[in-house]
Design a protein around this motif. Sequence first.
Motif, short mmCIF file in Angstrom:
data_model
loop_
_atom_site.label_atom_id
_atom_site.label_comp_id
_atom_site.label_asym_id
_atom_site.label_seq_id
_atom_site.Cartn_x
_atom_site.Cartn_y
_atom_site.Cartn_z
N VAL A 54 18.15 79.70 22.86
CA VAL A 54 18.31 78.24 22.75
C VAL A 54 19.71 77.90 22.27
O VAL A 54 20.36 76.98 22.78
N ARG B 227 22.51 75.64 24.31
CA ARG B 227 23.17 74.44 23.78
C ARG B 227 24.70 74.57 23.89
O ARG B 227 25.38 73.62 24.30
N GLU C 210 11.61 73.19 22.91
CA GLU C 210 12.52 73.46 24.01
C GLU C 210 11.78 74.17 25.15
O GLU C 210 11.06 75.14 24.92
N ARG D 255 14.29 69.53 19.94
CA ARG D 255 14.19 70.55 18.90
C ARG D 255 12.72 70.83 18.54
O ARG D 255 11.94 69.92 18.28
N ASP E 145 14.64 70.72 28.85
CA ASP E 145 14.33 69.78 27.77
C ASP E 145 14.56 70.53 26.46
O ASP E 145 13.80 71.42 26.12
N LEU E 146 15.64 70.18 25.77
CA LEU E 146 15.99 70.89 24.54
C LEU E 146 15.63 70.09 23.30
O LEU E 146 16.33 70.13 22.29
#
Length: 285
Positions: free
Chosen positions: A179, A183, A157, A154, A151-152
Amino acid sequence: MDVTTLQTQAERFLTELRRSPQTVRAYRADLRHLTDWLQRTGRRLERETLETYFAAHPQWAPATRNRKQTTLERFCRWALQRELLGCDPTLHLERPSLPPPHPRGLRREELECIFAVIPPEQARDALLFRLVFETGLRIGEALGAHVEDLDLTRGDEHLMVTGKGNRKRTVLLDDPKLVSMLRRYLRTLGYTHGPLFQATKNGRGGPLRYQSVQERWQGYTGRAGVTCTLHQLRHSHATELVNGGVSLATIRKRLGHQHIQTTLRYAEVSDTTADTEVRLWRRQR
């Protein structure tokens, strides 16, 4: 139990064993070594035989013997429950005394030297090893991660991890560099579901194997001239947390330890950290 029966039942035992793939491989290797030895010596699985077996391998370190003995004990208990053995031949085996484990973490500067030799085109390797270091995941947990576990969002994360005993925990991804790498890596994937780290040998996908990862890591450490095992990445993360003043309860949860005693092995802080803490205490008196 004769050798032929042992070979057959060992495979059945391994099939029913609810452990990680790495543990099953280790158990299989231990049982195969025993059956090969029994075959060469013409012996059966009995108490006296096991005593002779261990006495015949004095070169084994206490930890190695301890692991092999655990394998045999679990197999024999399993066989007893199914009435394949009349008694437990491991019951009176003496356990070797083990020195207290003391995990050794490496400094961030040393690990960055290893990361620096990973070629830019090996983005998967760079991300995998960075992920283990920055989160303290077990290597098996990292290899078992799926894209859909991420689950990124913002500012929040995180990664859902399945650890030992199929226990799930959420691990915060709080390092900006990690992170950012995640991405970029996800944008290069041609899929949105499945293993986060896939093998690419011969153009075929599939989960990346521990042996392949181990070989690649050894290659990078050798090129960097830094001695470091894969598991020391996890130790290094824990050491950073301890020296940063993070509570043992929080470290236990982040590493997925079931018992706080396991986490206590990381509790030896650096001299600098200890000095800083004592100075702070004196100023507050």
